[in-house]
Design a protein around this motif. Sequence first.
Motif, PDB file in Angstrom:
ATOM      1  N   GLY A 167      20.723 -13.341 -54.841  1.00  0.00           N
ATOM      2  CA  GLY A 167      21.280 -13.613 -53.417  1.00  0.00           C
ATOM      3  C   GLY A 167      21.733 -12.188 -52.945  1.00  0.00           C
ATOM      4  O   GLY A 167      21.781 -11.230 -53.598  1.00  0.00           O
ATOM      5  N   ASP A 225      24.957 -14.201 -48.613  1.00  0.00           N
ATOM      6  CA  ASP A 225      25.089 -15.424 -49.177  1.00  0.00           C
ATOM      7  C   ASP A 225      26.328 -15.302 -50.045  1.00  0.00           C
ATOM      8  O   ASP A 225      27.104 -16.712 -49.924  1.00  0.00           O
ATOM      9  CB  ASP A 225      23.998 -15.433 -50.309  1.00  0.00           C
ATOM     10  CG  ASP A 225      22.567 -15.557 -49.710  1.00  0.00           C
ATOM     11  OD1 ASP A 225      22.375 -15.959 -48.555  1.00  0.00           O
ATOM     12  OD2 ASP A 225      21.615 -15.058 -50.623  1.00  0.00           O
ATOM     13  N   TYR A 264      20.877 -20.239 -52.966  1.00  0.00           N
ATOM     14  CA  TYR A 264      20.320 -18.607 -52.635  1.00  0.00           C
ATOM     15  C   TYR A 264      19.259 -18.360 -53.588  1.00  0.00           C
ATOM     16  O   TYR A 264      18.901 -19.062 -54.404  1.00  0.00           O
ATOM     17  CB  TYR A 264      21.532 -17.831 -52.911  1.00  0.00           C
ATOM     18  CG  TYR A 264      21.986 -17.584 -54.196  1.00  0.00           C
ATOM     19  CD1 TYR A 264      21.445 -16.555 -55.041  1.00  0.00           C
ATOM     20  CD2 TYR A 264      23.007 -18.285 -54.764  1.00  0.00           C
ATOM     21  CE1 TYR A 264      21.866 -16.630 -56.397  1.00  0.00           C
ATOM     22  CE2 TYR A 264      23.304 -18.345 -56.114  1.00  0.00           C
ATOM     23  CZ  TYR A 264      22.828 -17.239 -56.759  1.00  0.00           C
ATOM     24  OH  TYR A 264      23.142 -17.361 -58.058  1.00  0.00           O
ATOM     25  N   GLU A 265      18.513 -17.446 -53.040  1.00  0.00           N
ATOM     26  CA  GLU A 265      17.336 -16.987 -53.648  1.00  0.00           C
ATOM     27  C   GLU A 265      17.390 -15.877 -54.745  1.00  0.00           C
ATOM     28  O   GLU A 265      18.212 -14.806 -54.182  1.00  0.00           O
ATOM     29  CB  GLU A 265      16.242 -16.763 -52.720  1.00  0.00           C
ATOM     30  CG  GLU A 265      15.028 -16.384 -53.555  1.00  0.00           C
ATOM     31  CD  GLU A 265      13.684 -16.096 -52.537  1.00  0.00           C
ATOM     32  OE1 GLU A 265      12.517 -16.433 -52.576  1.00  0.00           O
ATOM     33  OE2 GLU A 265      13.960 -15.893 -51.307  1.00  0.00           O
ATOM     34  N   SER A 307      20.600 -21.642 -57.530  1.00  0.00           N
ATOM     35  CA  SER A 307      19.722 -20.697 -57.141  1.00  0.00           C
ATOM     36  C   SER A 307      18.179 -20.947 -57.689  1.00  0.00           C
ATOM     37  O   SER A 307      17.856 -21.628 -58.460  1.00  0.00           O
ATOM     38  CB  SER A 307      20.093 -19.426 -57.614  1.00  0.00           C
ATOM     39  OG  SER A 307      19.798 -19.222 -58.921  1.00  0.00           O
TER      40      SER A 307
END
Length: 146
Positions: A128, A132, A124-125, A96
Amino acid sequence: MTKINVLYASTEGNTISFVEKLKSITEANGDEFSSRLIGDETDYANETEPYIAIVPTYLNGGTGTGPEVTEIFTNALGDYISFGRNSAYLKGIVGSGNRNFNVQFNLTGLRYAQKFGVPMLFAYELRGSQFDAEKVYNIIKPLFGE
């Protein structure tokens, strides 16, 4: 029933939040979920079952991806994976980061995948999304067999 094992690092709670989403989805699908936060005070142990690692990106130095950029806050997880034969049980990395950091987004996850010779499964950012976590569940479940 599949048992999914996760080791992870979390400093600001983003990864913990994602792990909780992943646990919820795993258990809703009738599978077992085990996770362990690895930090500076974690005692080393010998892993005996397959697992994935979830690692956030916290970097110091530089503006790109060169050697002057160093990992911070996640070193304990890397050291734990390197201990004994623990890396032999590692099935892949979920990473992430913050997309605002452009080329440095998920850099730690990419470095872990390369260092340990395992696939970079998903990135994922920040915390999430539920979506995600569902994607990650569907990607990792086959890695743990049936």
